[in-house]
Design a protein around this motif. Structure first.
Motif, PDB file in Angstrom:
ATOM      1  N   ALA A 232       0.667   7.851  -2.303  1.00  0.00           N
ATOM      2  CA  ALA A 232       0.066   6.518  -2.186  1.00  0.00           C
ATOM      3  C   ALA A 232       0.682   5.521  -3.151  1.00  0.00           C
ATOM      4  N   MET A 233       1.305   5.990  -4.232  1.00  0.00           N
ATOM      5  CA  MET A 233       1.928   5.070  -5.170  1.00  0.00           C
ATOM      6  C   MET A 233       3.020   4.232  -4.517  1.00  0.00           C
ATOM      7  N   PHE A 234       3.592   4.729  -3.427  1.00  0.00           N
ATOM      8  CA  PHE A 234       4.681   4.010  -2.775  1.00  0.00           C
ATOM      9  C   PHE A 234       4.207   3.099  -1.640  1.00  0.00           C
ATOM     10  N   ALA A 235       2.928   3.104  -1.352  1.00  0.00           N
ATOM     11  CA  ALA A 235       2.400   2.239  -0.300  1.00  0.00           C
ATOM     12  C   ALA A 235       2.354   0.794  -0.789  1.00  0.00           C
ATOM     13  N   PRO A 236       2.572  -0.151   0.122  1.00  0.00           N
ATOM     14  CA  PRO A 236       2.434  -1.551  -0.277  1.00  0.00           C
ATOM     15  C   PRO A 236       0.964  -1.903  -0.526  1.00  0.00           C
ATOM     16  N   ARG A 237       0.749  -3.039  -1.100  1.00  0.00           N
ATOM     17  CA  ARG A 237      -0.598  -3.565  -1.370  1.00  0.00           C
ATOM     18  C   ARG A 237      -1.423  -2.571  -2.194  1.00  0.00           C
ATOM     19  N   PRO A 238      -1.016  -2.324  -3.436  1.00  0.00           N
ATOM     20  CA  PRO A 238      -1.678  -1.295  -4.259  1.00  0.00           C
ATOM     21  C   PRO A 238      -3.162  -1.543  -4.495  1.00  0.00           C
TER      22      PRO A 238
ATOM     23  N   TRP B 124       4.657   8.751 -10.793  1.00  0.00           N
ATOM     24  CA  TRP B 124       5.791   8.734 -11.718  1.00  0.00           C
ATOM     25  C   TRP B 124       5.618   7.610 -12.727  1.00  0.00           C
ATOM     26  N   ILE B 125       6.158   7.812 -13.931  1.00  0.00           N
ATOM     27  CA  ILE B 125       5.919   6.909 -15.065  1.00  0.00           C
ATOM     28  C   ILE B 125       7.133   6.006 -15.274  1.00  0.00           C
ATOM     29  N   PRO B 126       6.942   4.688 -15.291  1.00  0.00           N
ATOM     30  CA  PRO B 126       8.088   3.787 -15.449  1.00  0.00           C
ATOM     31  C   PRO B 126       8.769   3.971 -16.798  1.00  0.00           C
ATOM     32  N   GLY B 127      10.099   4.062 -16.763  1.00  0.00           N
ATOM     33  CA  GLY B 127      10.862   4.180 -17.994  1.00  0.00           C
ATOM     34  C   GLY B 127      10.850   5.544 -18.628  1.00  0.00           C
ATOM     35  N   ASP B 128      10.146   6.513 -18.019  1.00  0.00           N
ATOM     36  CA  ASP B 128      10.102   7.850 -18.613  1.00  0.00           C
ATOM     37  C   ASP B 128      11.510   8.453 -18.607  1.00  0.00           C
ATOM     38  N   PRO B 129      11.863   9.221 -19.639  1.00  0.00           N
ATOM     39  CA  PRO B 129      13.221   9.775 -19.701  1.00  0.00           C
ATOM     40  C   PRO B 129      13.479  10.944 -18.766  1.00  0.00           C
TER      41      PRO B 129
ATOM     42  N   PRO C 266      20.193  -4.034  -4.082  1.00  0.00           N
ATOM     43  CA  PRO C 266      19.873  -5.468  -4.137  1.00  0.00           C
ATOM     44  C   PRO C 266      18.444  -5.693  -4.598  1.00  0.00           C
ATOM     45  N   PRO C 267      18.183  -6.843  -5.234  1.00  0.00           N
ATOM     46  CA  PRO C 267      16.827  -7.135  -5.704  1.00  0.00           C
ATOM     47  C   PRO C 267      15.820  -7.061  -4.565  1.00  0.00           C
ATOM     48  N   PRO C 268      14.600  -6.604  -4.841  1.00  0.00           N
ATOM     49  CA  PRO C 268      13.590  -6.515  -3.787  1.00  0.00           C
ATOM     50  C   PRO C 268      13.150  -7.912  -3.350  1.00  0.00           C
ATOM     51  N   PRO C 269      12.498  -8.012  -2.195  1.00  0.00           N
ATOM     52  CA  PRO C 269      12.049  -9.312  -1.713  1.00  0.00           C
ATOM     53  C   PRO C 269      10.978  -9.908  -2.610  1.00  0.00           C
ATOM     54  N   GLU C 270      10.830 -11.215  -2.535  1.00  0.00           N
ATOM     55  CA  GLU C 270       9.810 -11.900  -3.319  1.00  0.00           C
ATOM     56  C   GLU C 270       8.430 -11.343  -2.993  1.00  0.00           C
ATOM     57  N   GLY C 271       7.629 -11.136  -4.009  1.00  0.00           N
ATOM     58  CA  GLY C 271       6.292 -10.592  -3.813  1.00  0.00           C
ATOM     59  C   GLY C 271       6.220  -9.081  -3.883  1.00  0.00           C
ATOM     60  N   PHE C 272       7.377  -8.417  -3.981  1.00  0.00           N
ATOM     61  CA  PHE C 272       7.398  -6.950  -4.070  1.00  0.00           C
ATOM     62  C   PHE C 272       6.712  -6.483  -5.354  1.00  0.00           C
ATOM     63  N   VAL C 273       5.865  -5.467  -5.236  1.00  0.00           N
ATOM     64  CA  VAL C 273       5.189  -4.881  -6.391  1.00  0.00           C
ATOM     65  C   VAL C 273       5.751  -3.473  -6.599  1.00  0.00           C
ATOM     66  N   SER C 274       6.320  -3.224  -7.753  1.00  0.00           N
ATOM     67  CA  SER C 274       6.948  -1.928  -8.004  1.00  0.00           C
ATOM     68  C   SER C 274       5.937  -0.791  -7.912  1.00  0.00           C
ATOM     69  N   PRO C 275       6.279   0.274  -7.158  1.00  0.00           N
ATOM     70  CA  PRO C 275       5.391   1.435  -7.115  1.00  0.00           C
ATOM     71  C   PRO C 275       5.232   2.102  -8.473  1.00  0.00           C
ATOM     72  N   MET C 276       6.200   1.876  -9.373  1.00  0.00           N
ATOM     73  CA  MET C 276       6.144   2.522 -10.681  1.00  0.00           C
ATOM     74  C   MET C 276       4.998   1.996 -11.533  1.00  0.00           C
ATOM     75  N   LEU C 277       4.413   0.861 -11.167  1.00  0.00           N
ATOM     76  CA  LEU C 277       3.269   0.359 -11.926  1.00  0.00           C
ATOM     77  C   LEU C 277       2.069   1.296 -11.818  1.00  0.00           C
ATOM     78  N   TRP C 278       2.049   2.152 -10.792  1.00  0.00           N
ATOM     79  CA  TRP C 278       0.992   3.162 -10.708  1.00  0.00           C
ATOM     80  C   TRP C 278       1.107   4.192 -11.840  1.00  0.00           C
TER      81      TRP C 278
END
Length: 272
Positions: A112-118, A140-145, A160-172
């Motif tokens: 579910a972390m990869f689904a849009p509209r978190p 998964w943890i953002p920036g984890d080694p 390429p950069p994601p589209p405007e309004g994209f929310v990174s799944p890593m914020l989960w």
């Protein structure tokens, strides 16, 4: 086609899931799935955690956006002789057709972390969980080694950069953001617990062959390779990933791969 559906139907994630079976079973044991529970596995893939839950006697519904993974899960359940598990297509952002307060436990491990509209994802998970029930996420943890966070970070640098309004799944994988999302879904802060956990990938092959699975069958890295090749940077991306896989392998046998990856385990108790 829905972009998220297209991503997860690209390649063949079952090739990677084969490397995750033991850890999936261990995680289901760790979170205490029990016989008789009604369990929803959200973003279930081909059943890496759904089948172990059913094997322990839970009544399991697996939901995934990718039709090919739903079909693979159905095949695995049939081969295992499990009649207490069903698989169906669905979007974690909108669980249409699933009643309120249905499940004792909602589980989503790297799904579910990869689904849009978190924010919608959090609300839907809470909605379908029974009062007093539990939600468990593996994110998964953002920036984890460790491995997966670094695969995604490296791949993003060549994409390429994601589209405007994209929310990174890593914020989960950010505890503050997790608490914020569940608070918006009506969950008190003291009903949310987060801890760092480990998921280990295992494969009877050298790290380079294991990397090939990501390059050839994992939609996110496949997209990165395609983008890098168009820019003449494909070899640089492959070299970075090759170093990553070699350096993260903890197996003492050069013919096998064992790579631990850290994730944030989120446990949410819905008020009764």
């Amino acid at each position: 086609m829905n972009a998220n559906k297209q991503l997860w139907e690209k390649g063949d994630f079952t090739k990677l899931a084969d490397c995750m079976r033991q850890s999936g079973d261990e995680l289901v044991e760790r979170i205490g799935v029990a016989a008789g529970e009604q369990v929803l596995d959200l973003g279930c893939g081909d059943g890496t955690t759904a089948l172990p839950a059913a094997t322990r006697g839970a009544d399991v519904t697996g939901v995934d956006i990718a039709a090919n993974l739903v079909a693979a899960g159905q095949g695995r359940a049939q081969a295992a002789g499990l009649n207490n598990i069903t698989f169906e297509e669905g979007d974690a952002s909108d669980l249409a057709g699933i009643a309120d307060d249905r499940f004792d436990r909602v589980v989503s491990v790297f799904g579910a972390m990869f689904a849009p509209r978190p924010d919608d994802v959090a609300r839907e998970m809470v909605r379908v969980t029974k009062p007093g029930g539990t939600i468990v996420m593996g994110n998964w943890i953002p920036g984890d080694p460790t491995l997966v966070a670094q695969i995604l970070k490296t791949s993003a640098a060549y994409t390429p950069p994601p589209p405007e309004g994209f929310v990174s799944p890593m914020l989960w994988g950010n505890e503050d953001k997790v608490r914020e999302r569940f608070a918006a879904a009506g969950i008190p802060d003291d009903h949310v617990a987060c801890e760092r956990d480990i998921f280990t990938f295992r494969r009877d092959c050298p790290p380079g062959d294991f990397l090939d699975l990501f390059l050839n069958f994992y939609g996110l890295t496949m997209n990165a390779v395609e983008a890098a090749d168009r820019e003449g940077k494909g070899e640089a991306l492959r070299a970075e990933l090759s170093f990553l896989f070699d350096s993260q392998n903890v197996s003492s046998d050069p013919s096998t791969t064992e790579i631990p990856a850290a994730f944030l385990r989120v446990t949410v108790k819905k008020p009764g």
